[in-house]
Enzyme design. Sequence first.
Site, PDB file in Angstrom:
ATOM      1  N   CYS A   2       9.728  -3.091 -18.009  1.00  0.00           N
ATOM      2  CA  CYS A   2      11.080  -3.063 -18.764  1.00  0.00           C
ATOM      3  C   CYS A   2      11.705  -1.769 -19.014  1.00  0.00           C
ATOM      4  O   CYS A   2      11.069  -0.785 -19.353  1.00  0.00           O
ATOM      5  CB  CYS A   2      11.245  -3.984 -20.112  1.00  0.00           C
ATOM      6  SG  CYS A   2      10.342  -5.541 -19.983  1.00  0.00           S
ATOM      7  N   ARG A  27      11.562   1.380 -12.578  1.00  0.00           N
ATOM      8  CA  ARG A  27      10.665   0.838 -13.468  1.00  0.00           C
ATOM      9  C   ARG A  27      10.248  -0.545 -12.963  1.00  0.00           C
ATOM     10  O   ARG A  27       8.961  -0.998 -13.112  1.00  0.00           O
ATOM     11  CB  ARG A  27      11.027   0.891 -15.065  1.00  0.00           C
ATOM     12  CG  ARG A  27      11.312   2.234 -15.468  1.00  0.00           C
ATOM     13  CD  ARG A  27      11.823   1.892 -16.883  1.00  0.00           C
ATOM     14  NE  ARG A  27      11.051   1.846 -17.885  1.00  0.00           N
ATOM     15  CZ  ARG A  27      10.191   2.519 -18.515  1.00  0.00           C
ATOM     16  NH1 ARG A  27      10.167   3.886 -18.112  1.00  0.00           N
ATOM     17  NH2 ARG A  27       9.586   2.203 -19.535  1.00  0.00           N
ATOM     18  N   TRP A  74      11.119  -7.079 -16.942  1.00  0.00           N
ATOM     19  CA  TRP A  74       9.976  -7.382 -16.012  1.00  0.00           C
ATOM     20  C   TRP A  74       9.097  -8.439 -16.820  1.00  0.00           C
ATOM     21  O   TRP A  74       8.250  -8.167 -17.825  1.00  0.00           O
ATOM     22  CB  TRP A  74       9.356  -6.021 -15.819  1.00  0.00           C
ATOM     23  CG  TRP A  74       8.258  -5.969 -14.825  1.00  0.00           C
ATOM     24  CD1 TRP A  74       8.545  -5.915 -13.343  1.00  0.00           C
ATOM     25  CD2 TRP A  74       6.826  -6.122 -14.701  1.00  0.00           C
ATOM     26  NE1 TRP A  74       7.364  -5.930 -12.600  1.00  0.00           N
ATOM     27  CE2 TRP A  74       6.207  -5.844 -13.525  1.00  0.00           C
ATOM     28  CE3 TRP A  74       5.769  -6.264 -15.763  1.00  0.00           C
ATOM     29  CZ2 TRP A  74       4.911  -6.270 -13.207  1.00  0.00           C
ATOM     30  CZ3 TRP A  74       4.699  -6.500 -15.621  1.00  0.00           C
ATOM     31  CH2 TRP A  74       4.142  -6.350 -14.379  1.00  0.00           C
ATOM     32  N   ASN A 100      10.619  -3.396 -24.965  1.00  0.00           N
ATOM     33  CA  ASN A 100       9.723  -3.114 -23.842  1.00  0.00           C
ATOM     34  C   ASN A 100       8.412  -3.314 -24.686  1.00  0.00           C
ATOM     35  O   ASN A 100       8.161  -2.450 -25.455  1.00  0.00           O
ATOM     36  CB  ASN A 100      10.148  -1.718 -23.266  1.00  0.00           C
ATOM     37  CG  ASN A 100       8.938  -1.471 -22.185  1.00  0.00           C
ATOM     38  OD1 ASN A 100       8.309  -2.076 -21.891  1.00  0.00           O
ATOM     39  ND2 ASN A 100       8.772  -0.114 -22.196  1.00  0.00           N
ATOM     40  N   GLY A 101       7.342  -4.031 -24.042  1.00  0.00           N
ATOM     41  CA  GLY A 101       6.196  -3.971 -24.644  1.00  0.00           C
ATOM     42  C   GLY A 101       5.640  -5.565 -24.753  1.00  0.00           C
ATOM     43  O   GLY A 101       6.362  -6.368 -24.069  1.00  0.00           O
ATOM     44  N   GLU A 499      -6.233   5.371  -0.902  1.00  0.00           N
ATOM     45  CA  GLU A 499      -4.789   5.565  -1.224  1.00  0.00           C
ATOM     46  C   GLU A 499      -3.959   5.036  -0.168  1.00  0.00           C
ATOM     47  O   GLU A 499      -2.749   4.591  -0.356  1.00  0.00           O
ATOM     48  CB  GLU A 499      -4.633   7.189  -1.555  1.00  0.00           C
ATOM     49  CG  GLU A 499      -3.197   7.364  -1.929  1.00  0.00           C
ATOM     50  CD  GLU A 499      -2.328   6.687  -3.076  1.00  0.00           C
ATOM     51  OE1 GLU A 499      -3.114   5.883  -3.416  1.00  0.00           O
ATOM     52  OE2 GLU A 499      -1.295   6.959  -3.128  1.00  0.00           O
ATOM     53  N   LYS A 503      -0.818   2.436  -0.587  1.00  0.00           N
ATOM     54  CA  LYS A 503       0.607   2.619  -0.117  1.00  0.00           C
ATOM     55  C   LYS A 503       1.113   1.538   0.932  1.00  0.00           C
ATOM     56  O   LYS A 503       2.177   0.909   0.565  1.00  0.00           O
ATOM     57  CB  LYS A 503       0.589   3.840   0.874  1.00  0.00           C
ATOM     58  CG  LYS A 503       0.653   5.306  -0.343  1.00  0.00           C
ATOM     59  CD  LYS A 503       1.730   5.409  -1.333  1.00  0.00           C
ATOM     60  CE  LYS A 503       1.646   4.583  -2.478  1.00  0.00           C
ATOM     61  NZ  LYS A 503       0.705   5.145  -3.489  1.00  0.00           N
ATOM     62  N   GLU A 506       1.460  -1.969  -0.978  1.00  0.00           N
ATOM     63  CA  GLU A 506       2.486  -1.851  -1.893  1.00  0.00           C
ATOM     64  C   GLU A 506       3.909  -2.232  -1.246  1.00  0.00           C
ATOM     65  O   GLU A 506       4.577  -2.921  -1.818  1.00  0.00           O
ATOM     66  CB  GLU A 506       2.482  -0.470  -2.526  1.00  0.00           C
ATOM     67  CG  GLU A 506       1.382  -0.632  -3.707  1.00  0.00           C
ATOM     68  CD  GLU A 506       1.364   1.035  -4.514  1.00  0.00           C
ATOM     69  OE1 GLU A 506       1.316   0.996  -5.471  1.00  0.00           O
ATOM     70  OE2 GLU A 506       1.686   1.965  -3.499  1.00  0.00           O
ATOM     71  N   HIS A 522     -21.138  -3.351   7.810  1.00  0.00           N
ATOM     72  CA  HIS A 522     -21.704  -4.221   6.896  1.00  0.00           C
ATOM     73  C   HIS A 522     -20.775  -5.330   6.455  1.00  0.00           C
ATOM     74  O   HIS A 522     -20.654  -5.753   5.416  1.00  0.00           O
ATOM     75  CB  HIS A 522     -22.323  -3.263   5.844  1.00  0.00           C
ATOM     76  CG  HIS A 522     -23.180  -2.407   5.984  1.00  0.00           C
ATOM     77  ND1 HIS A 522     -24.626  -2.824   6.459  1.00  0.00           N
ATOM     78  CD2 HIS A 522     -23.314  -1.058   6.295  1.00  0.00           C
ATOM     79  CE1 HIS A 522     -25.206  -1.555   6.538  1.00  0.00           C
ATOM     80  NE2 HIS A 522     -24.415  -0.623   6.655  1.00  0.00           N
ATOM     81  N   LYS A 620       6.814   0.396 -11.856  1.00  0.00           N
ATOM     82  CA  LYS A 620       6.424   1.982 -11.813  1.00  0.00           C
ATOM     83  C   LYS A 620       5.535   2.357 -12.833  1.00  0.00           C
ATOM     84  O   LYS A 620       4.464   3.175 -12.881  1.00  0.00           O
ATOM     85  CB  LYS A 620       7.797   2.594 -11.921  1.00  0.00           C
ATOM     86  CG  LYS A 620       7.369   4.224 -12.111  1.00  0.00           C
ATOM     87  CD  LYS A 620       7.106   4.649 -10.558  1.00  0.00           C
ATOM     88  CE  LYS A 620       6.828   6.101 -10.443  1.00  0.00           C
ATOM     89  NZ  LYS A 620       6.136   6.602  -9.192  1.00  0.00           N
TER      90      LYS A 620
HETATM   91  C1  G6P Z   1       1.396   1.174 -11.303  1.00  0.00           C
HETATM   92  C2  G6P Z   1       2.222   1.839 -10.236  1.00  0.00           C
HETATM   93  C3  G6P Z   1       1.287   2.721  -9.370  1.00  0.00           C
HETATM   94  C4  G6P Z   1       0.463   3.740 -10.369  1.00  0.00           C
HETATM   95  C5  G6P Z   1      -0.200   3.151 -11.583  1.00  0.00           C
HETATM   96  C6  G6P Z   1      -0.799   3.950 -12.558  1.00  0.00           C
HETATM   97  O1  G6P Z   1       0.404   0.323 -10.477  1.00  0.00           O
HETATM   98  O2  G6P Z   1       2.995   0.864  -9.307  1.00  0.00           O
HETATM   99  O3  G6P Z   1       2.251   3.643  -8.580  1.00  0.00           O
HETATM  100  O4  G6P Z   1      -0.554   4.392  -9.536  1.00  0.00           O
HETATM  101  O5  G6P Z   1       0.728   2.158 -12.233  1.00  0.00           O
HETATM  102  O6  G6P Z   1       0.234   4.711 -13.242  1.00  0.00           O
HETATM  103  P1  G6P Z   1       0.110   5.928 -13.808  1.00  0.00           P
HETATM  104  O7  G6P Z   1       1.590   6.105 -14.376  1.00  0.00           O
HETATM  105  O8  G6P Z   1      -0.857   5.758 -15.029  1.00  0.00           O
HETATM  106  O9  G6P Z   1      -0.420   6.858 -12.920  1.00  0.00           O
END
Ligand code: G6P
Length: 625
Positions: A2, A27, A74, A100-101, A499, A503, A506, A522, A620
């Site tokens: 949020c 966000r 959110w 938010n929270g 990573e 990506k 996502e 394996h 985010k």
């Molecule tokens: C969420 C975001 C990711 C990020 C992760 C950790 O899942 O979508 O992109 O890597 O949080 O976030 P941070 O702000 O702790 O790096």
Amino acid sequence: MCGITGYIGDSQAAPVLLGALKKLEYRGYDSAGIAVLDEGTITVRKAKGPLSALEEKLADAVITGSLGIGHTRWATHGEPSDINSHPHTDVSGQIAVVHNGIIENYLSLKEWLQTREVVFRSETDTEVIAHLINFYYTGEKASGGMPKPGFGEPPLLRAVQNALERLEGSYALAIAVADYPDRIIAARKDSPLVIGLGQGENLIASDIPALLPHTRDVIYMEEGELAVLYRDHVELINAQGGRVIRAPSRVEWDAEAAEKGGFAHFMLKEIHDQAKALSDTLRPRIKNGGIVFEEFDFENFSFEACAGEAKRIVITACGTAWHAAMVAKYAFEHFARIPVEVDIASEYRYRNPVPGEKDLVIIISQSGETADTLAAMRLAKKGGNRILAITNVVGSTLAREADLTLFTWAGPEIAVASTKAFTTQLMCLYLLALKLARVRSRVTEGAYRNYIDELARLPLLAEELLSKQKLIQRFASRQFNKTKVFFMGRQFDYAISLESALKLKEISYTHSEAFAAGELKHGPIALVDKNTLVVAIATQTALFDKIISNIKEISARGGASLVITWEDNPFGPVADEVFTIPKTLDPFSPMLAIIPAQLFAYYCSIQRGNNPDKPRNLAKSVTVE
Ligand code: G6P
């Protein structure tokens, strides 16, 4: 996650709030709403879906008033819907709240309020806050304490304080009350909140980009604080009820830095920002050919002493930041020969970890607000460990609670999928690894300086690599329909495979996984068929032969292959495609090898018609568990 905002000033609040909410879209959200106060009446408008849905609703009737609060939601408690969207009001409609929270004890509070005839309209945890404030406010008024703005503690403030005392969990709150047209109340606990100080207007928001069109002077709210925003001044009150004076900070980065700068999406812009961001993170820390962390010159925590003494490094983080930790494990062990343990923050916090007396704990988080990461940090602190944080956000909770903080000077990262935050986290970690190696005499002064010179070349090499993005775009246009994409590599390349797979999943929603190349036989090989693409990250020259064998095994089963590797490589005859990256030292490859994988994910996302900046279901900043 949020986003909240609030405005009080001379302008019409509704357009200001909408503008601020647009800047908080990154966000992640599924609905939005605003509440505007005018002549003793609060008008609330909210809508499920993108901000444009809310804008459509607002187009029906002009909402006047120069005080308001706004929210992008959110969903956590209750599905995304108009009713569950914020702002939420009390039964009288006189108190509006955005949050938010998560309120962890909302069910017991709800039951308690229901026994007092309160009727709930939504399924959210937030609604209890509006009713609780009303409960205490009505009590305060009934006991004779009618609102007397400007005369000591008004009943509203006491009511808010009483309500907050009953809440367990996390919150950033903005509250508007019809009886008080001259103020907005804000509060924070475990969720970020920044105050913007304007000329004849003041604002509140979850993040700085929402404030920048109005001001660069900001106050970061601290844990447990309340703020009362008037048109011409702001009062801060700490958790004990005492007044706090805090000088504002000046935001130095440009509003444009948070805009797309001519690129089609924030993600593409941020991928391209990486050459500069790597340089911005590196340069201030290089003095006379050596690495100097000026930010570490604190009395009680000498990095040199701590690093020299450390018997082990423990790194914990979530998502992309955890992948940076995986790269760091190889880098610390390679350069500084110190054992490293890496843990996902949500695992660390619940696995009853054994703190070593001489552990150095590194916490990585782009936002500095991830709930699991903060919990892991607090646990490590409680266990007596010293905390070194790596984050991109000045004023974040992580930065404020850690013993030491290294900032990744990546600038604001708006796209949900992290790119430049990752590479700059890596740059910080390599600087730490090399410094540690020198402090512990694991490298000679000459070798140390050569390594630093090589690190300093990386921004240029990244630039060179980015100029070849069309090749990746073309490759993605042929491969985006694959139903399975696997990434594999060994050591540093395994971390980058993790990573890369993240990506792709996502933002393109393609099923993608990463595995250590040695694990191919394996299990993963059972999945390889003609619908499979395997991307091998191959930058560890000594292991090239092993990767050649892996690729042959994939081709034999009909799988397509792409290798991301150095210019001088042996993969041409065996792989379907080879994408080359400019040569640096093998251990430094992660900061370059990830870039083609980011571009591949971006272009697959575009080909599939997705919005790479706002992937479905993702946020985010994950400020709740
Ligand atoms: C969420 C975001 C990711 C990020 C992760 C950790 O899942 O979508 O992109 O890597 O949080 O976030 P941070 O702000 O702790 O790096």
